[in-house]
Design a protein around this motif. Structure first.
Motif, mmCIF file in Angstrom:
data_model
loop_
_atom_site.group_PDB
_atom_site.id
_atom_site.type_symbol
_atom_site.label_atom_id
_atom_site.label_comp_id
_atom_site.label_asym_id
_atom_site.label_seq_id
_atom_site.Cartn_x
_atom_site.Cartn_y
_atom_site.Cartn_z
ATOM 1 N N ILE A 179 -3.191 2.399 -3.542
ATOM 2 C CA ILE A 179 -2.904 3.706 -2.949
ATOM 3 C C ILE A 179 -3.848 3.898 -1.779
ATOM 4 N N LYS A 180 -3.430 4.739 -0.839
ATOM 5 C CA LYS A 180 -4.300 5.061 0.287
ATOM 6 C C LYS A 180 -4.281 6.550 0.540
ATOM 7 N N LEU A 181 -5.456 7.123 0.607
ATOM 8 C CA LEU A 181 -5.629 8.524 0.950
ATOM 9 C C LEU A 181 -5.930 8.667 2.432
ATOM 10 N N GLN A 182 -5.909 9.902 2.897
ATOM 11 C CA GLN A 182 -6.461 10.253 4.203
ATOM 12 C C GLN A 182 -7.555 11.272 3.936
ATOM 13 N N THR A 183 -8.794 10.876 4.165
ATOM 14 C CA THR A 183 -9.925 11.736 3.832
ATOM 15 C C THR A 183 -10.328 12.536 5.061
ATOM 16 N N ILE A 184 -10.079 13.829 4.965
ATOM 17 C CA ILE A 184 -10.236 14.733 6.103
ATOM 18 C C ILE A 184 -11.391 15.705 5.858
ATOM 19 N N VAL A 185 -12.236 15.850 6.840
ATOM 20 C CA VAL A 185 -13.187 16.959 6.909
ATOM 21 C C VAL A 185 -12.766 17.759 8.140
ATOM 22 N N ALA A 186 -12.120 18.883 7.920
ATOM 23 C CA ALA A 186 -11.433 19.590 9.002
ATOM 24 C C ALA A 186 -12.346 19.894 10.174
ATOM 25 N N GLU A 187 -13.593 20.302 9.884
ATOM 26 C CA GLU A 187 -14.518 20.661 10.956
ATOM 27 C C GLU A 187 -14.900 19.454 11.815
ATOM 28 N N ASP A 188 -14.767 18.250 11.264
ATOM 29 C CA ASP A 188 -15.068 17.039 12.024
ATOM 30 C C ASP A 188 -13.856 16.524 12.788
ATOM 31 N N ILE A 247 0.849 -1.193 0.000
ATOM 32 C CA ILE A 247 0.000 0.000 0.000
ATOM 33 C C ILE A 247 0.884 1.243 0.000
ATOM 34 N N ALA A 248 0.714 2.084 -1.005
ATOM 35 C CA ALA A 248 1.412 3.368 -1.060
ATOM 36 C C ALA A 248 0.547 4.410 -0.358
ATOM 37 N N GLU A 249 1.018 4.870 0.781
ATOM 38 C CA GLU A 249 0.276 5.834 1.601
ATOM 39 C C GLU A 249 0.519 7.240 1.068
ATOM 40 N N VAL A 288 -14.463 3.781 -3.109
ATOM 41 C CA VAL A 288 -13.196 3.163 -2.712
ATOM 42 C C VAL A 288 -13.393 1.656 -2.506
ATOM 43 N N ASP A 289 -12.262 0.929 -2.477
ATOM 44 C CA ASP A 289 -12.313 -0.526 -2.357
ATOM 45 C C ASP A 289 -12.240 -1.017 -0.916
ATOM 46 N N ALA A 290 -11.614 -0.227 -0.039
ATOM 47 C CA ALA A 290 -11.421 -0.664 1.343
ATOM 48 C C ALA A 290 -11.155 0.546 2.217
ATOM 49 N N TYR A 291 -11.362 0.356 3.509
ATOM 50 C CA TYR A 291 -11.155 1.417 4.490
ATOM 51 C C TYR A 291 -10.018 1.060 5.433
ATOM 52 N N MET A 324 -7.782 2.773 -1.403
ATOM 53 C CA MET A 324 -8.161 2.726 0.002
ATOM 54 C C MET A 324 -8.107 4.139 0.567
ATOM 55 N N SER A 325 -8.731 4.333 1.700
ATOM 56 C CA SER A 325 -8.595 5.612 2.391
ATOM 57 C C SER A 325 -8.830 5.436 3.880
ATOM 58 N N SER A 326 -8.133 6.264 4.656
ATOM 59 C CA SER A 326 -8.429 6.412 6.081
ATOM 60 C C SER A 326 -9.511 7.473 6.205
ATOM 61 N N ALA A 327 -10.659 7.060 6.682
ATOM 62 C CA ALA A 327 -11.746 8.013 6.908
ATOM 63 C C ALA A 327 -11.627 8.539 8.334
#
Length: 242
Positions: free
Chosen positions: A53-62, A24-26, A125-128, A108-111
């Motif tokens: 690949i893996k993203l980090q999905t950010i909602v700043a207010e959360d 996994i490429a972060e 996305v395919d996985a969390y 993938m992504s880190s929610a």
């Protein structure tokens, strides 16, 4: 003939200790909020031979309270303003996912919030991944598990008991494909503090595929982790010159 080795399937790929490790490429927040830079990172991941690949999905207010001030070394009015710099909106997520699909990469992504999960479900996305800091956030784990997608839990500073609990939460919420990542929550990991035997301990105790989220200054831990049974390997990716 069924496999005896614990395994999961992510986007059609079997992930287990008896097959080559799932790499996994972060991308993380290394795109600095730029969709063009994020796509360049996707290209680099494909060139490097990563499977996902893996993203980090950010909602700043959360992520942080509006009243949370920025520390002295951060040039921002608040931590919300700081983290907003690393947000990718829905069209940007779609562009990244589309590029990854074109290159045959799993996504993938880190929610970091339930609203982030909603966005990721819309873009497909395919996985969390659950980040180490959220391993005790039952509600987020359950939300990701309820999608029916594979869930990878990063153990970070968690105890074995907390890890078992997170696994149980995921399973009760519907997850059938769950894996763990051993990691040391230090950047970079001090030499000699890798604690790689934790990979074997987690695999024996939890009976799921286990891998390494590698925060080391180099990749020397990778072959050792594989020898200890690592089925996944995650490493941060940056562009040359960063």
């Amino acid at each position: 003939m069924p496999h005896d080795t614990p395994s999961i399937v992510i986007a059609g790929r079997r992930v287990a200790a008896d097959v080559p490790p799932f790499v996994i490429a972060e991308l993380g927040i290394n795109h600095a909020g730029s969709v063009d830079r994020a796509i360049a990172l996707v290209d680099a991941a494909a060139d490097a031979g990563a499977h996902a690949i893996k993203l980090q999905t950010i909602v700043a207010e959360d992520l942080v309270a509006p009243s949370c001030p920025a520390p002295a070394h951060v040039r921002a009015e608040s931590m919300v303003e700081f983290f907003r710099r690393f947000e990718l909106d829905e069209p940007a997520h779609r562009a990244v996912v589309d590029r990854a699909r074109q290159l045959g990469l799993i996504v993938m992504s880190s929610a970091f919030s339930e609203r982030a999960v909603d966005l990721l479900e819309r873009v497909g996305v395919d996985a969390y991944k659950i980040a180490s800091g959220d391993l005790t956030w039952d509600q987020l784990i359950a939300r990701c598990a309820a999608t029916g997608k594979p869930v990878v839990l990063s153990t970070g500073m968690a105890t074995l008991g907390e890890t078992r609990h997170a696994l149980e939460v995921a399973r009760l919420a519907g997850a059938r494909q769950v894996a763990l990542l051993h990691c040391v929550s230090a950047y970079p990991v001090p030499m000699g503090s890798e604690n790689l035997l934790a990979i074997h301990t987690l695999a024996e105790d939890c009976r799921v595929p286990v891998g390494l989220s590698d925060h080391g200054a180099d990749t020397f831990a990778f072959p050792l982790a594989v020898a200890l049974g690592a089925a996944l390997y995650e490493r941060h990716l940056v562009l040359e010159g960063d």
